[in-house]
Enzyme design. Sequence first.
Site, PDB file in Angstrom:
ATOM      1  N   GLY A 147       0.815  -1.202   0.000  1.00  0.00           N
ATOM      2  CA  GLY A 147       0.000   0.000   0.000  1.00  0.00           C
ATOM      3  C   GLY A 147       0.853   1.256   0.000  1.00  0.00           C
ATOM      4  N   SER A 148       1.382   1.613   1.166  1.00  0.00           N
ATOM      5  CA  SER A 148       2.125   2.859   1.311  1.00  0.00           C
ATOM      6  C   SER A 148       3.495   2.836   0.649  1.00  0.00           C
ATOM      7  CB  SER A 148       2.281   3.205   2.801  1.00  0.00           C
ATOM      8  OG  SER A 148       1.027   3.471   3.391  1.00  0.00           O
ATOM      9  N   GLY A 247       2.470  11.407  -9.301  1.00  0.00           N
ATOM     10  CA  GLY A 247       1.939  12.622  -9.891  1.00  0.00           C
ATOM     11  C   GLY A 247       0.428  12.564 -10.016  1.00  0.00           C
ATOM     12  N   CYS A 248      -0.093  11.389 -10.381  1.00  0.00           N
ATOM     13  CA  CYS A 248      -1.544  11.215 -10.455  1.00  0.00           C
ATOM     14  C   CYS A 248      -2.170  11.330  -9.064  1.00  0.00           C
ATOM     15  CB  CYS A 248      -1.874   9.856 -11.061  1.00  0.00           C
ATOM     16  SG  CYS A 248      -1.249   9.598 -12.738  1.00  0.00           S
ATOM     17  N   GLU A 373      -5.057   6.944  -0.699  1.00  0.00           N
ATOM     18  CA  GLU A 373      -4.242   7.999  -1.317  1.00  0.00           C
ATOM     19  C   GLU A 373      -3.348   8.703  -0.289  1.00  0.00           C
ATOM     20  OE1 GLU A 373      -6.341  10.394  -4.177  1.00  0.00           O
ATOM     21  OE2 GLU A 373      -7.734   8.759  -4.576  1.00  0.00           O
ATOM     22  N   PHE A 393      11.274   8.049   6.332  1.00  0.00           N
ATOM     23  CA  PHE A 393      10.508   6.990   5.724  1.00  0.00           C
ATOM     24  C   PHE A 393      11.209   5.622   5.885  1.00  0.00           C
ATOM     25  CE2 PHE A 393       8.594  10.579   3.591  1.00  0.00           C
ATOM     26  CZ  PHE A 393       7.261  10.204   3.491  1.00  0.00           C
TER      27      PHE A 393
END
Length: 394
Positions: A147-148, A247-248, A373, A393
Amino acid sequence: MSASKTPFVPTDPLGLDELLSPEDLAVRDTVRSWAADRVMPHIARWYEDGELPGIRELARELGSIGALGMSLTGYGCAGASAVQYGLACLELEAADSGIRSLVSVQGSLAMYAIWKYGSEEQKERWLPGMAAGELIGCFGLTEPDVGSDPAAMRTHAKRDGTDWVLSGRKMWITNGSVAAVAVVWAQTDEGIRGFAVPTGTAGFSAPEIKHKWSLRASVTSELVLDDVRLPADAVLPGVTGLKGPLGCLSHARYGIIWGSMGAARASFESALDYARTREQFGKPIGGFQLTQAKLADMALELHKGILLAHHLGRRMDAGTLRPEQISFGKLNNVREAIDICRTARTVLGANGISLEYPVMRHATNLESVLTYEGTVEMHQLVLGKALTGLDAFR
């Protein structure tokens, strides 16, 4: 200074409508009217039944009012401003997060990917039909185990002569079961690439995910790719690497900043109306200090959030909006929207859990919006890195 003669409007206490142009107001009112007519009379039943019937018809209607890919230019898209797109997201999510998700995934993810990174042939093939709502798109990035950290995706595409062969799984994909085209991101020997996958291609399937407690009036699917063979021109030629899907996502997260305030507004206005009419101890509960404190605090966070969304929209229109600022808005507005819904629920008491009122529906929907998102933690780390210059991160 003399007192202003401008009346105080409880639903617009800061006078934010004065920031909007006549064109902005026209877009907002068009979407608000459509949602009131086509969604609000049915949404509680759709949510309770866990379905979104007539999704293709709804998509065509949304296309007819210019709501699909509305901030994109050309290919039948409306070419609206970022602020106008945000206002549309707010009005759609005031109806239901599932409806706004349909529009966001169509326009800000699937259409945006093709518009930004696709070839001219891909744009001509897909975008006009998607803008009209005749073709529905989906966006395959998240996987069952990834996911992330999208760089760890397992879906892969390998060359076989001039063709590509895709294999893998994608999870929690809005619109997947009704899509005509899936934008799928996969590992290749060249790095992560995007592919425009016609969903009728052999080896592609999209079983719908059931038993959700959130976004129930939304089509959510798994994408299964078993040796899906695609021609060379299926790959999006304009980008390689994670900057493509990210970017999306930035474009879609911007819509969430506005949309979450729609869910919050609907819940606040429901609580405000209820407080004016529900009587206890001989008078409306809105006349008690503790209830007024709740309403005041909800109004503060709601309209600060809308003001933040408007500011970020102006920056996007000016070409100066940064990804860190999108994280700022998404983190703040979704988190505050959930808090507003929960507080509104307490004003409504036991009625707050009933589908006769929108509050609990919005609260449960926002639990998904909080996560998708970009989770809270990921946006906190984006801001933490921007503030300190240190990457936490890894």
